[in-house]
Scaffold this active site. Structure first.
Site, mmCIF file in Angstrom:
data_model
loop_
_atom_site.group_PDB
_atom_site.id
_atom_site.type_symbol
_atom_site.label_atom_id
_atom_site.label_comp_id
_atom_site.label_asym_id
_atom_site.label_seq_id
_atom_site.Cartn_x
_atom_site.Cartn_y
_atom_site.Cartn_z
ATOM 1 N N GLU A 212 0.881 -1.178 0.000
ATOM 2 C CA GLU A 212 0.000 0.000 0.000
ATOM 3 C C GLU A 212 0.910 1.217 0.000
ATOM 4 O O GLU A 212 1.432 1.615 1.044
ATOM 5 C CB GLU A 212 -0.903 -0.005 1.242
ATOM 6 C CG GLU A 212 -1.902 -1.164 1.306
ATOM 7 C CD GLU A 212 -3.033 -1.034 0.305
ATOM 8 O OE1 GLU A 212 -3.264 0.090 -0.197
ATOM 9 O OE2 GLU A 212 -3.688 -2.051 0.011
ATOM 10 N N CYS A 250 -2.058 9.478 2.186
ATOM 11 C CA CYS A 250 -1.721 8.885 0.883
ATOM 12 C C CYS A 250 -2.773 9.166 -0.177
ATOM 13 O O CYS A 250 -2.453 9.270 -1.346
ATOM 14 C CB CYS A 250 -1.526 7.378 1.037
ATOM 15 S SG CYS A 250 -2.955 6.577 1.766
HETATM 16 P P1 NAD Z 1 8.231 4.441 5.147
HETATM 17 O O1 NAD Z 1 8.306 3.570 3.963
HETATM 18 O O2 NAD Z 1 9.388 5.282 5.503
HETATM 19 O O3 NAD Z 1 7.906 3.565 6.469
HETATM 20 C C1 NAD Z 1 6.844 2.650 6.519
HETATM 21 C C2 NAD Z 1 7.155 1.572 7.533
HETATM 22 O O4 NAD Z 1 8.290 0.830 7.073
HETATM 23 C C3 NAD Z 1 7.496 2.070 8.925
HETATM 24 O O5 NAD Z 1 6.941 1.197 9.876
HETATM 25 C C4 NAD Z 1 9.015 1.980 8.958
HETATM 26 O O6 NAD Z 1 9.556 1.780 10.249
HETATM 27 C C5 NAD Z 1 9.256 0.752 8.108
HETATM 28 N N1 NAD Z 1 10.591 0.727 7.488
HETATM 29 C C6 NAD Z 1 11.357 1.779 7.110
HETATM 30 N N2 NAD Z 1 12.501 1.339 6.553
HETATM 31 C C7 NAD Z 1 12.449 -0.010 6.569
HETATM 32 C C8 NAD Z 1 13.339 -1.028 6.134
HETATM 33 N N3 NAD Z 1 14.498 -0.743 5.562
HETATM 34 N N4 NAD Z 1 12.961 -2.309 6.303
HETATM 35 C C9 NAD Z 1 11.762 -2.619 6.862
HETATM 36 N N5 NAD Z 1 10.885 -1.694 7.301
HETATM 37 C C10 NAD Z 1 11.230 -0.405 7.162
HETATM 38 O O7 NAD Z 1 6.918 5.322 4.901
HETATM 39 P P2 NAD Z 1 6.202 6.363 5.856
HETATM 40 O O8 NAD Z 1 7.043 7.570 6.012
HETATM 41 O O9 NAD Z 1 5.726 5.690 7.091
HETATM 42 O O10 NAD Z 1 4.897 6.707 5.009
HETATM 43 C C11 NAD Z 1 4.890 7.623 3.945
HETATM 44 C C12 NAD Z 1 4.583 6.941 2.649
HETATM 45 O O11 NAD Z 1 3.609 5.942 2.826
HETATM 46 C C13 NAD Z 1 4.005 7.902 1.639
HETATM 47 O O12 NAD Z 1 4.522 7.606 0.375
HETATM 48 C C14 NAD Z 1 2.521 7.586 1.680
HETATM 49 O O13 NAD Z 1 1.828 7.929 0.502
HETATM 50 C C15 NAD Z 1 2.532 6.120 1.927
HETATM 51 N N6 NAD Z 1 1.296 5.692 2.558
HETATM 52 C C16 NAD Z 1 0.471 4.876 1.873
HETATM 53 C C17 NAD Z 1 -0.728 4.494 2.442
HETATM 54 C C18 NAD Z 1 -1.695 3.594 1.713
HETATM 55 O O14 NAD Z 1 -2.631 3.128 2.349
HETATM 56 N N7 NAD Z 1 -1.523 3.340 0.431
HETATM 57 C C19 NAD Z 1 -1.063 4.955 3.707
HETATM 58 C C20 NAD Z 1 -0.170 5.769 4.372
HETATM 59 C C21 NAD Z 1 1.011 6.148 3.795
#
Ligand code: NAD
Length: 484
Positions: A212, A250
């Site tokens: 997502e 998002c």
């Molecule tokens: P992110 O990818 O930085 O982090 C998401 C999750 O992944 C967090 O729990 C983080 O701790 C974990 N993570 C980070 N690096 C990792 C790694 N190397 N290995 C494993 N896990 C890791 O994203 P974010 O800052 O939390 O969210 C922002 C992005 O998410 C935006 O692009 C937004 O559009 C998207 N988003 C999508 C939805 C949806 O439902 N489609 C909802 C919310 C946010």
């Protein structure tokens, strides 16, 4: 769940899943009811945690992170028995006597990694699906909403079956550590960049993933014949941009596309609506969330600080680093190659891009990555049809925004760069289940021509069986000629 005992904890989850405990419908219902109790008993704590991490007003918090989830749980509890039942399916008469069904079964031990912008909702919504489908679960909330993360860890430990549902707290290091283990499904909400890391780790174990992700969600705004509709459109746009976690959503509107001739009216309407919603002092209104942290604040500041971008601000633009507050800001025609127009904004900055003709918006969108959501405000039915047939996005909504997310009967998910897989309602149950094909055969009849040695007549009969099913086979067997 302590990170020091990760290995033992994962072993325990596997053992519990293998015991069959989580498959029982009574267990699934008890866990779902546990979630309801968390949301009821801990409502105030959730409000406080969301205020602390994101400055969310409790009305917004209730709408997006409690009310929506309560609705989802109740929908699942009401339908679970039906969803768990095997579905009978038809078989060709040539297979007589036989019966077949699709039996949903849980996938096993699943990992949910979630994001910070709706830290409760985006953790619990997939958890509902995973539990409803009978899986054991590891949930890793985002470290960027730490109060919500620890509240989830504490309440899930206290209210759910801790032998089958565990919360692991931490940042990217913990996420990476988790990804080394074999799960039976990974459900990831976050950025495309980390999505790639998740997918490549999952490939090592052939683990299916749901991603997502995000991206830029455009809103196309056409001219309206009446001022009532045009004002309502403007209000919905303001709500769809600033009304959800200050644009850190998002499916929030990222930017607007409109015709040059509509620009002035549109911008005036947008300004009026911002004032209606947030008054002359949005910072003091208490109705708009803060930016999650200094890093994201600086990122947004950098987007605005590009000289050509700064010059395009026509409303707002106030930033207060101390309180991590950014005013609802409207920009007109920032350069299309500036970062604000090439990266996901994820904050309260709203660029309006003008086009010669509203039809040009179709090509504008088609030549960029597939949006997670696309919003088109128009009364023009021909234009609506063109958007349906010529553009691709996770969802497409006419004349409103965001609402598609909260509907249990609609799947939520992206396409292309905005992700894949879908959830909510029955779609969540399906996303965390495998539909096993179960076929029962009897020994009453057996077609002799299915077995070697092969002859020309057997070929004719096999062709007939596949093309005409049973009747054709009988006719050929009786000596009638066919074109087969
Ligand atoms: P992110 O990818 O930085 O982090 C998401 C999750 O992944 C967090 O729990 C983080 O701790 C974990 N993570 C980070 N690096 C990792 C790694 N190397 N290995 C494993 N896990 C890791 O994203 P974010 O800052 O939390 O969210 C922002 C992005 O998410 C935006 O692009 C937004 O559009 C998207 N988003 C999508 C939805 C949806 O439902 N489609 C909802 C919310 C946010």
């Amino acid at each position: 769940m302590s990170n020091d005992h990760l290995e033992e904890d994962l072993k325990e989850l596997r053992q519990v899943f293998n015991s069959g405990k989580t498959k029982e419908s009574s267990w699934r219902i008890s866990q779902l009811k546990g979630l309801l109790h968390i949301l009821e008993d801990k409502e105030t704590d959730i409000f406080m945690a969301l205020k602390q991490d994101l400055g969310k007003h409790h009305v917004e918090a209730y709408r997006d992170e409690i009310g929506t989830v309560v609705k989802s749980v109740n929908n699942v509890i009401g339908n679970l028995k039906k969803w768990m039942s095997p579905k009978k399916t038809r078989l060709p008469i040539a297979a007589f006597p036989s019966a077949a069904s699709l039996v949903p079964e849980p996938l096993g031990v699943v990992l949910i990694i979630s994001s910070w912008n709706f830290p409760i909702g985006l953790s619990l919504e997939p958890l509902i699906g995973a539990l409803a489908a009978g899986n054991a679960v590891v949930l890793k909330p985002s470290e960027l909403a730490p109060t919500c993360s620890s509240l989830l860890a504490e309440t899930i430990r206290d209210y759910l079956d801790n032998s089958a549902v565990k919360v692991v707290e931490g940042g990217s290091d913990v996420g990476e550590r988790l990804l080394q283990y074999k799960f039976d499904k990974i459900f990831f909400t976050g950025s495309a960049c980390v999505g790639r890391i998740v997918m490549s780790a999952a490939a090592q174990h052939l683990t299916p993933v749901t991603l997502e992700l995000g991206g830029k969600c455009p809103a196309v705004v056409d001219s309206f014949s009446g001022s009532r509709d045009s004002n309502m459109a403007a209000k919905r746009i303001i709500w769809g941009k600033f009304g959800l976690c200050a644009g850190q959503a998002c499916i929030g509107i990222d930017y607007i596309l409109t015709e040059k001739k509509c620009l002035q009216n549109l911008v005036e309407s947008l300004k009026r609506c911002i004032k209606q919603c947030y008054g002359d002092d949005p910072k003091g209104s208490n109705s708009i969330s803060k930016i999650v942290n200094k890093k994201h604040f600086s990122r947004l500041k950098c987007l605005l600080d590009e000289p050509m971008v700064k010059n395009s601000v026509v409303y707002g633009g106030l930033l207060d680093e101390e309180s991590l507050f950014i005013e609802p800001t409207i920009l007109v025609d920032p350069p299309l190659d500036a970062a604000i127009m090439t990266e996901e904004i994820f904050g309260p900055l709203l660029p309006v891009i003008t086009l010669e003709s509203i039809e040009d918006s179709i090509n504008f969108i088609k030549t960029r990555p597939n949006p997670l959501a696309l919003y088109v405000f128009t009364e023009n039915e021909n234009l609506q049809k063109r958007f349906v047939s010529e553009t691709s996005s996770g969802s497409l909504m006419f004349n409103d925004a965001i609402l598609q997310y909260a509907v249990d009967t609609l799947p939520f998910g992206g396409v292309g760069g905005s992700g894949f897989g879908r959830y909510h309602g029955k779609y969540s149950f399906d996303e965390f289940s495998h539909e096993k094909v179960v076929v029962m055969r009897g020994f009453l009849v057996d077609f002799w021509f299915r077995y070697p040695p092969w002859t020309a007549q057997k070929l004719q009969l096999i062709k007939a069986a596949l093309r005409y099913d049973y009747i054709g086979v009988v006719l050929i067997a009786l000596g009638f000629k066919t074109n087969a």
